[in-house]
Design an enzyme around this catalytic site. Sequence first.
Site, PDB file in Angstrom:
ATOM      1  N   GLY A  79      -0.163  39.662   0.332  1.00 40.35           N
ATOM      2  CA  GLY A  79      -0.029  41.022   0.850  1.00 40.35           C
ATOM      3  C   GLY A  79      -0.476  42.102  -0.120  1.00 40.35           C
ATOM      4  O   GLY A  79      -0.199  43.278   0.079  1.00 40.35           O
ATOM      5  N   SER A 104      -3.728  37.105   0.807  1.00 34.64           N
ATOM      6  CA  SER A 104      -4.784  38.094   1.058  1.00 34.64           C
ATOM      7  C   SER A 104      -6.114  37.490   1.533  1.00 34.64           C
ATOM      8  O   SER A 104      -7.179  38.010   1.213  1.00 34.64           O
ATOM      9  CB  SER A 104      -5.010  38.976  -0.176  1.00 34.64           C
ATOM     10  N   HIS A 149       8.433  29.561   2.063  1.00 34.80           N
ATOM     11  CA  HIS A 149       7.567  30.714   1.823  1.00 34.80           C
ATOM     12  C   HIS A 149       8.154  31.555   0.689  1.00 34.80           C
ATOM     13  O   HIS A 149       9.379  31.676   0.570  1.00 34.80           O
ATOM     14  CB  HIS A 149       7.424  31.547   3.103  1.00 34.80           C
ATOM     15  N   ASN A 205       0.466  33.327   9.888  1.00 31.34           N
ATOM     16  CA  ASN A 205       1.879  33.585   9.627  1.00 31.34           C
ATOM     17  C   ASN A 205       2.123  35.064   9.952  1.00 31.34           C
ATOM     18  O   ASN A 205       1.767  35.930   9.160  1.00 31.34           O
ATOM     19  CB  ASN A 205       2.180  33.286   8.144  1.00 31.34           C
ATOM     20  N   TRP A 206       2.693  35.281  11.101  1.00 31.01           N
ATOM     21  CA  TRP A 206       2.860  36.675  11.548  1.00 31.01           C
ATOM     22  C   TRP A 206       4.030  37.382  10.868  1.00 31.01           C
ATOM     23  O   TRP A 206       4.218  38.584  11.044  1.00 31.01           O
ATOM     24  CB  TRP A 206       3.040  36.714  13.076  1.00 31.01           C
ATOM     25  N   LYS A 207       4.845  36.645  10.164  1.00 31.57           N
ATOM     26  CA  LYS A 207       6.026  37.229   9.502  1.00 31.57           C
ATOM     27  C   LYS A 207       6.865  38.009  10.530  1.00 31.57           C
ATOM     28  O   LYS A 207       6.937  37.608  11.683  1.00 31.57           O
ATOM     29  CB  LYS A 207       5.588  38.080   8.309  1.00 31.57           C
ATOM     30  N   GLU A 267       8.503  34.594   0.319  1.00 33.36           N
ATOM     31  CA  GLU A 267       9.403  35.673   0.764  1.00 33.36           C
ATOM     32  C   GLU A 267      10.796  35.120   1.039  1.00 33.36           C
ATOM     33  O   GLU A 267      11.802  35.811   0.843  1.00 33.36           O
ATOM     34  CB  GLU A 267       8.799  36.367   1.989  1.00 33.36           C
ATOM     35  N   GLU A 293       0.217  29.409  -2.459  1.00 34.51           N
ATOM     36  CA  GLU A 293       0.174  30.861  -2.291  1.00 34.51           C
ATOM     37  C   GLU A 293       0.687  31.538  -3.558  1.00 34.51           C
ATOM     38  O   GLU A 293       1.911  31.697  -3.723  1.00 34.51           O
ATOM     39  CB  GLU A 293       1.058  31.282  -1.110  1.00 34.51           C
TER      40      GLU A 293
END
Length: 250
Positions: free
Chosen positions: A170, A209, A95, A9-11, A97, A164
């Site tokens: 992160g 992480s 997600h 997941n490159w965000k 975020e 998650e």
Amino acid sequence: MRTPLIAANWKMNKTTEETRDFIIQFSPMVKDINNVEILIAPPFTSLAVAAKYLKGTGIKLGAQNVFYERSGAYTGEISPSMLKDCGCDYVIVGHSERRQYFHETDAIINKKLSAAQEVGLSVILCVGESLEQREEGKTFDVLKTQVSRGIEGAQPAMLVIAYEPVWAIGTGRTATPEQIQEAHGFIRNMLRETFKERADEIRILYGGSVNAENAHTILNIEDVDGALVGGASLKPDSFIKIIKAKGAMK
Ligand code: PGA
């Protein structure tokens, strides 16, 4: 037997040029790996270039978000069929975020999941508790709500769940193997209640992480079928180590 899935997941990272350079460097590294499914989810703007350079590599392409309507006056949004058109096989929904910064609710997430599966996209549904929720002992209530509302009407063959814990994303702080197994086992039981024996087709990934150092331990946990990797997927060298940590065990 579920094929493990390791997803990047490159965000909001990488230009089109950086995407191309990554794939050119990375794809030869995985050419002999055939017991792990590999997925890259770049930003929307890199999907087309990623599709072009991933062709023939066996690496799957995914998007990080989608809207639930088919077309129309929804400025700034991207439809499920547009993702298919770009060469996507997968889409990530829910997600943390997106839940946190864009106020996505379980109802919205479920609509996205249904719309995506309708056009044949496999969906990675993200769930997980915040630190506050864990400390208040609410982890399993949160998972129960997010999973049950998220999977309503879902097709198990096109469903992946990613557990998650928000406090591990992160932060460099991973959940312990016991916490991971407990959450994954709980989710697996919920999936069995809903989908009966078809629940066994659904992979449950861990995210938060994951890196080259902890991948072997995490991917070795009984109910972990792969990983959703953020930061450590941005460099070919660290991402390949995570993939090999899983591939090496089979
Ligand atoms: P991280 O992100 O690996 O950088 O913690 C994982 C994710 O958010 O999917």
